[in-house]
Design an enzyme around this catalytic site. Sequence first.
Site, PDB file in Angstrom:
ATOM      1  N   ASP A 292       0.827  -1.225   0.000  1.00 24.77           N
ATOM      2  CA  ASP A 292       0.000   0.000   0.000  1.00 24.77           C
ATOM      3  C   ASP A 292       0.854   1.263   0.000  1.00 24.77           C
ATOM      4  OD1 ASP A 292      -2.394  -1.637   0.338  1.00 24.77           O
ATOM      5  OD2 ASP A 292      -1.775  -1.857   2.424  1.00 24.77           O
TER       6      ASP A 292
ATOM      7  N   HIS B 152      -4.313  -1.562  -6.715  1.00 26.94           N
ATOM      8  CA  HIS B 152      -3.660  -0.316  -7.109  1.00 26.94           C
ATOM      9  C   HIS B 152      -4.724   0.700  -7.493  1.00 26.94           C
ATOM     10  CE1 HIS B 152       0.398  -2.385  -8.344  1.00 26.94           C
ATOM     11  NE2 HIS B 152       0.204  -2.335  -7.044  1.00 26.94           N
TER      12      HIS B 152
END
Length: 426
Positions: free
Chosen positions: A13, A41
């Site tokens: 992340d 994403h």
Amino acid sequence: MSAVVLVGAQWGDEGKGKITDFLAEKANCVVRYQGGSNAGHTVEVSQEKFMLHLIPSGILYPETLCVIGNGVVVDMGKLIEEIDGLQKRGIDTSNLRISLRSPVVMPYHKRIDELEDRHTRIGTTKRGIGPAYADKINRIGFRMGDILTGGECFRERFKAQIEYKNRIMEEIYQEDGFDYQQMLNEVLGQAEQLKKYLADTSYLVYTAIKEGKKVLFEGAQGTLLDIDHGTYPYVTSSHPIAGGACVGTGIGPTNISKVLGVAKAYTTRVGEGPFPTELNDFQGEILRDKGQEYGTTTGRPRRCGWLDTVILRYAVRINGLTDFAITKLDVLDSFSTIKICVAYRYKGQLLTEFPNNIAILDDCEPEYIELPGWQEDISAASSIEDLPLNARAYVAKIEELTGVKAAIIAVGPKRKQTIVNSPLFT
């Protein structure tokens, strides 16, 4: 030759999608090399947000070849959904290629993953990733090419596998099993829809590199989630590190020219496991709210804390990082004082290297240095000179503590909110 591997330098992340999307504008080929639909994403383009799980972020550039390598486990249903979703928004997906060697995430993998997580509490995404990789290692899994070219041999193997999984379901989990014919029809139908995208992707990528094209290898998750080098057992089931790019695409290490580590200006983690710099107070809430720290795949709130350079130095060593991309620097805009972890304190001993044992890591206390914040909006900065002096000092301190330069600094989610200190592609 210009082949760049992009890896997460923390617990995932880190903003890899945004950096990949930014670099993909100059790349001829973008390659995913590990993970599966558990990855998430988010890319923001012209006021639109695109959430990608399996397809490389380069898909938003019509001239860029996008490759799903053999190291990626493919959930065919999810991939078809993702392709359809992009096409409905006017995105051309004809430049997508999928490795014939990619393992397939079957419906039984997802069900077993869900049941197993009730006992292990590792905090999986329940997408079947672990069971699919386990079957690959046990040599009982199925590849994309197997389904389309296997014929009767595939059907016999698949039937035997369903019978085996049904025994597991009934005897271990006391749950109903799976219907062979129904699942066979589902799998064959999905494979037929994806048939036109299948290719010998190792050859495609190798040829692109040898022709001098710019190739970007896109990792999912992060260094600290690597199955061997992460905080085991709170890890993923693949190799997000730079070495995984070679194994997961069929490309030799001498073909790689640079390794870019993506790191947030602070630290986050999802799920269980040790997290030395975690903030369980209002400062952690500020980071979570301003950074919009909620999982792309699961929606789970992320745990937030100060930047940990012990982790970053470990990522430098494990991946051979040549450059950093520091993301979300703007999230720190409101802080008057910002802390950086430079070492750990464990039972009176100062640790400057990342411990191999998570029991030790769990008992580590962070040793901080404090830097003054800048307390102004930096989201419009387009060069390092546009940043306040204290923001520049923060980036310089990261470079000093890790020994690696920040080639890229992100000051917001959009493409244009990116500062380039040195080009990655030559």
